[in-house]
Structure formats: structure tokens, C-alpha cells
Write a protein that holds these residues in place. Structure first.
Motif, short mmCIF file in Angstrom:
data_model
loop_
_atom_site.label_atom_id
_atom_site.label_comp_id
_atom_site.label_asym_id
_atom_site.label_seq_id
_atom_site.Cartn_x
_atom_site.Cartn_y
_atom_site.Cartn_z
N CYS A 1 8.41 -6.06 7.93
CA CYS A 1 8.80 -6.87 6.78
C CYS A 1 7.83 -6.60 5.64
O CYS A 1 6.62 -6.56 5.86
N HIS B 1 7.59 -8.56 3.16
CA HIS B 1 7.31 -9.89 2.61
C HIS B 1 7.67 -9.95 1.12
O HIS B 1 6.80 -10.15 0.26
N CYS C 1 6.02 -16.07 4.08
CA CYS C 1 7.10 -15.15 3.72
C CYS C 1 8.43 -15.84 4.03
O CYS C 1 8.63 -16.35 5.14
N THR D 1 11.17 -14.44 4.41
CA THR D 1 12.01 -13.56 5.24
C THR D 1 11.61 -13.65 6.71
O THR D 1 12.46 -13.89 7.57
N CYS D 2 10.32 -13.47 7.00
CA CYS D 2 9.90 -13.40 8.40
C CYS D 2 9.08 -14.62 8.84
O CYS D 2 8.80 -14.78 10.02
ZN LIG Z 1 7.75 -11.15 5.75
#
Ligand SMILES: [Zn+2]
Length: 58
Positions: A21, A23, A41, A43-44
Motif C-alpha cells: 500500500c 498509503h 492510512c 486504505t490499509c
Molecule cells: Zn496504506
């Protein structure tokens, strides 16, 4: 983002096999209404301390 949401994202990310990722978006992390001083982050769900953020130039 709430710390609990970050933990949930981390688990979802692990379930996907923890792909790399970059980020793309970091948000301030909150525990209830208090900022933890970290960023996470979106996303992750990985969380970053201020020292880590500085090292990353974020
Ligand atoms: Zn991330």
C-alpha cells in the motif's frame, strides 16, 4: 478516523493478503473525541507515529 475503524481496516487488509500500500491518504487518528497524535492510512489502516510520518516526509 477512529482508532477502532483503523483496526478494522487493518484486519480487512490482512484478509486480502496484505498487498503493498502506498498509503495515498492519511487521516488523523482519534480515540473517541481525542486525537491520538498518530495518522492512519484510509486504505490499509496502518497507523503512523509523528516520528514515522516525519521520516516518510508526510
Ligand atoms: Zn496504506
Amino acid at each position: 478516523m477512529q482508532a477502532a475503524d483503523a483496526t478494522r481496516l487493518q484486519k480487512e487488509w490482512e484478509a486480502k493478503g496484505s498487498p503493498p500500500c502506498e498509503h495515498p491518504r492519511l487521516e488523523k487518528e482519534y480515540y473517541l473525541s481525542a486525537q491520538t497524535g498518530d495518522k492512519v492510512c484510509t486504505t490499509c489502516g496502518e497507523d503512523f507515529s509523528p516520528a514515522e510520518l516525519k521520516k516518510m516526509g508526510r
